[in-house]
Design an enzyme around this catalytic site. Structure first.
Site, PDB file in Angstrom:
ATOM      1  N   MET A  33     -15.445  20.634  28.186  1.00  6.28           N
ATOM      2  CA  MET A  33     -14.783  21.833  28.719  1.00  6.28           C
ATOM      3  C   MET A  33     -15.756  22.997  28.842  1.00  6.28           C
ATOM      4  SD  MET A  33     -11.397  21.655  26.278  1.00  6.28           S
ATOM      5  CE  MET A  33     -12.324  21.371  24.780  1.00  6.28           C
ATOM      6  N   ASP A  65      -0.902  13.256  31.791  1.00  6.71           N
ATOM      7  CA  ASP A  65      -1.372  14.500  32.391  1.00  6.71           C
ATOM      8  C   ASP A  65      -2.551  14.261  33.316  1.00  6.71           C
ATOM      9  OD1 ASP A  65      -3.516  14.301  30.644  1.00  6.71           O
ATOM     10  OD2 ASP A  65      -2.516  15.521  29.130  1.00  6.71           O
ATOM     11  N   LYS A  68      -1.989  19.382  33.553  1.00  5.78           N
ATOM     12  CA  LYS A  68      -2.957  20.054  32.696  1.00  5.78           C
ATOM     13  C   LYS A  68      -4.218  20.197  33.495  1.00  5.78           C
ATOM     14  CE  LYS A  68      -2.654  19.840  27.834  1.00  5.78           C
ATOM     15  NZ  LYS A  68      -2.922  19.201  26.564  1.00  5.78           N
TER      16      LYS A  68
HETATM   17  N1  SAH Z   1      -9.782  13.821  25.054  1.00  6.12           N
HETATM   18  C1  SAH Z   1     -10.716  13.896  26.142  1.00  6.12           C
HETATM   19  C2  SAH Z   1     -11.291  15.277  26.292  1.00  6.12           C
HETATM   20  C3  SAH Z   1     -10.258  16.303  26.718  1.00  6.12           C
HETATM   21  S1  SAH Z   1     -10.933  17.886  26.912  1.00  6.12           S
HETATM   22  C4  SAH Z   1     -11.811  12.836  25.938  1.00  6.12           C
HETATM   23  O1  SAH Z   1     -11.903  12.243  24.866  1.00  6.12           O
HETATM   24  O2  SAH Z   1     -12.542  12.568  26.895  1.00  6.12           O
HETATM   25  C5  SAH Z   1     -11.207  17.942  28.656  1.00  6.12           C
HETATM   26  C6  SAH Z   1     -12.681  17.839  28.936  1.00  6.12           C
HETATM   27  O3  SAH Z   1     -13.091  16.503  28.819  1.00  6.12           O
HETATM   28  C7  SAH Z   1     -13.117  18.254  30.309  1.00  6.12           C
HETATM   29  O4  SAH Z   1     -13.263  19.654  30.416  1.00  6.12           O
HETATM   30  C8  SAH Z   1     -14.455  17.570  30.424  1.00  6.12           C
HETATM   31  O5  SAH Z   1     -15.450  18.267  29.708  1.00  6.12           O
HETATM   32  C9  SAH Z   1     -14.184  16.274  29.672  1.00  6.12           C
HETATM   33  N2  SAH Z   1     -13.848  15.158  30.541  1.00  6.12           N
HETATM   34  C10 SAH Z   1     -12.727  14.438  30.554  1.00  6.12           C
HETATM   35  N3  SAH Z   1     -12.806  13.427  31.445  1.00  6.12           N
HETATM   36  C11 SAH Z   1     -14.017  13.515  32.000  1.00  6.12           C
HETATM   37  C12 SAH Z   1     -14.725  12.750  32.969  1.00  6.12           C
HETATM   38  N4  SAH Z   1     -14.183  11.688  33.570  1.00  6.12           N
HETATM   39  N5  SAH Z   1     -15.989  13.120  33.277  1.00  6.12           N
HETATM   40  C13 SAH Z   1     -16.563  14.174  32.705  1.00  6.12           C
HETATM   41  N6  SAH Z   1     -15.943  14.941  31.787  1.00  6.12           N
HETATM   42  C14 SAH Z   1     -14.697  14.613  31.432  1.00  6.12           C
END
Ligand code: SAH
Length: 510
Positions: free
Chosen positions: A175, A38, A60
């Site tokens: 998020m 995704d 997503k």
């Molecule tokens: N499973 C993922 C999180 C998914 S929820 C993890 O462990 O990173 C999605 C959220 O993750 C986004 O809204 C943001 O807050 C964060 N996120 C994911 N990738 C990111 C990145 N490269 N930089 C900053 N925030 C990120």
């Protein structure tokens, strides 16, 4: 239908930097029959998939799911039941706000076996790349990972604002960008000091990382000013103040510079990886592609008659590649070349030749007449038969100089460079949106093919505000003849020379 049921691997793809993929995740992608991914997973990771793997995007972006979670579930079950192994890639870690738990439960209920491959979560990596350690003995003894997605005004909230506000924990919200104002308000209302440091890190660990810092009092305004949007990690706590001292990722010399690479895709990797390591965001817009010659006859014939030659002169890595490809295709190998002497123009060509087990006898550093004369004056080339396999429409200086020295030169076309304009639309829209800081030109044909894609005078004018980096005087002359004065030119006419020139240019701008 096979009897065997496939397995689903719920894989953490890491936060964005492709180097943060685990070895186990890489292995799973390499062996999977189906790769389901995704929005947040770095697209580079898909290069590891088998050529015949099914690669399925399920999207997503915010709430805009390309496939609903139910449909994703069905897809995973369906593929596994067909006996296929599925790599389900999720951004960061699958079990950190990634719905990995729900997917595992669902697989279990359908009798599909699974494994979980944890990933580097953005909750830790994005702060780390912003120079913020989420724990530090002087500042905090624990960390909370909190969803920022839940509407904090809703009545039956599971948010424990009083606990978050009173603890000295580092708070990491995922998020949460859209809810930032509410998050900040709730913390302050529940007693958190308004001067508590806070940072938002957008697209952490990628070349587009953006960090905005402030206090609970100032951050909303600052985020608005910076126009920072999702996805971002919100980090709150005293550890954030360590960024002043510990920032490293965005301190690298080319950080944030958006640099266009115009080389053929097959040759771009060393330039891309060197610039990326220095912090640049590389945009690949190949303007040429390298192809075998339409008529392979002459090269084949010269290899057939290889015993008639005394020297082979190779002027580029492509020349080396196509010469050996043809040699091998003809069922011969390096033993057919034992009697020959070799000359390579430029150190990279020499290295490529060495990959095939042959050490170049001499090494003119450039195509310039002086350089060629100087190198060949150390050997006896008079009356020798020299094979020169190289690009169609190559420059004439080399054969001219060698002929003057009394050599018999046989020029054969080993490859052709063709115009590649498949990225033309992307290029024009990036120029229109001012999304390019610099363009690199590594040969005359990259310049002319690049400029031929700019249709209007308008785009040409826009190019005047962009740094144009040329690998050497010949490339610069071509640019000039097409109305572009290069901003900078490499001193040593190699990829490293070009990178060095960009580095000193940006250094001098500071
Ligand atoms: N499973 C993922 C999180 C998914 S929820 C993890 O462990 O990173 C999605 C959220 O993750 C986004 O809204 C943001 O807050 C964060 N996120 C994911 N990738 C990111 C990145 N490269 N930089 C900053 N925030 C990120």
């Amino acid at each position: 239908m096979t009897d065997k049921t496939g397995k689903v691997y719920l894989i953490g793809a890491g936060p964005g930097d492709p180097g943060l993929l685990t070895l186990k995740a890489k292995e799973c992608i390499e062996t999977a029959d189906v790769v389901v991914y995704d929005y947040l997973a770095s697209p580079f990771l898909l290069d590891y998939a088998k050529n015949d793997a099914q690669v399925i995007y399920v999207g997503k972006k915010g709430g805009d799911h390309t496939l609903t979670q139910d449909k994703i579930n069905l897809l995973l079950v369906d593929k596994a039941r067909q006996g296929l192994d599925v790599a389900r890639l999720k951004g960061g870690d699958p079990f950190v706000f990634g719905r990995g738990g729900e997917e595992a439960q669902m697989l279990l209920s359908h009798g599909v076996s699974y494994e979980v491959v944890p990933g580097v979560t953005s909750a830790i990596a994005a702060p780390a790349y912003a120079g913020i350690p989420i724990t530090h003995r002087d500042h905090t003894s624990f960390v909370s990972f909190i969803t920022g997605h839940e509407d904090p005004t809703k009545k039956d909230t599971s948010m424990q604002w009083d606990i978050y506000a009173k603890s000295n924990a580092t708070l990491v919200f995922l998020m949460g960008v859209k809810n930032l104002e509410n998050i900040v308000k709730n913390l302050v209302t529940h007693g958190k000091a308004p001067d508590t440091p806070i940072a938002l890190v957008r697209w952490g660990t990628t070349t587009q990382q953006l960090t905005v810092t402030g206090t609970l009092e100032t951050i909303v305004e600052r985020v608005k000013e910076a126009k920072l949007t999702s996805p971002a990690i919100i980090v709150i706590g005293h550890v954030v103040s360590l960024r002043d001292e510990l920032a490293w990722f965005d301190k690298r010399p080319l950080f944030g510079k958006k640099i266009v690479i115009t080389r053929a895709r097959a040759q771009a990797s060393s330039l891309v990886s060197t610039l990326t390591r220095l912090g640049a965001h590389c945009i690949e817009i190949p303007t040429i592609q390298i192809a075998p010659p339409k008529d392979k006859g002459p090269l084949k014939k010269s290899i057939e008659n290889i015993n008639d030659y005394d020297w082979v002169v190779l002027t580029s890595v492509n020349g080396v590649k196509f010469f050996f490809d043809t040699l091998f295709d003809m069922g011969k190998d390096v033993r057919a070349l034992g009697h020959l002497k070799f000359a390579c123009i430029g150190p990279v060509t020499k290295e490529r030749l060495k990959d095939f087990g042959i050490i170049s006898d001499i090494l003119p550093k450039t195509y310039r007449a002086e350089s060629v004369i100087e190198s060949f004056s150390t050997v006896d080339i008079k009356d020798k038969n020299v094979l020169l396999p190289r690009a169609k429409k190559a420059r004439t200086i080399l054969p001219e100089e060698l002929r003057k020295m009394g050599a018999h030169i046989d020029e054969v076309v080993a490859y052709e460079t063709q115009l590649d304009d498949t990225k033309k639309e992307t290029l024009i829209s990036l120029l229109d949106e001012n999304e390019i800081d610099a363009v690199t030109f590594t040969s005359s044909s990259t310049v002319s093919n690049f400029i031929s894609q700019l249709e209007s005078e308008n785009t040409k004018t826009r190019l005047k505000n962009i740094v144009t980096a040329s690998i050497g005087p010949i490339t610069s002359d071509t640019a000039r003849s097409l109305g572009i004065e290069p901003t900078l030119e490499a001193r040593e006419y190699t990829i490293q020379g070009l990178v060095d020139a960009l580095l000193s240019y940006y250094e001098s701008c500071e």
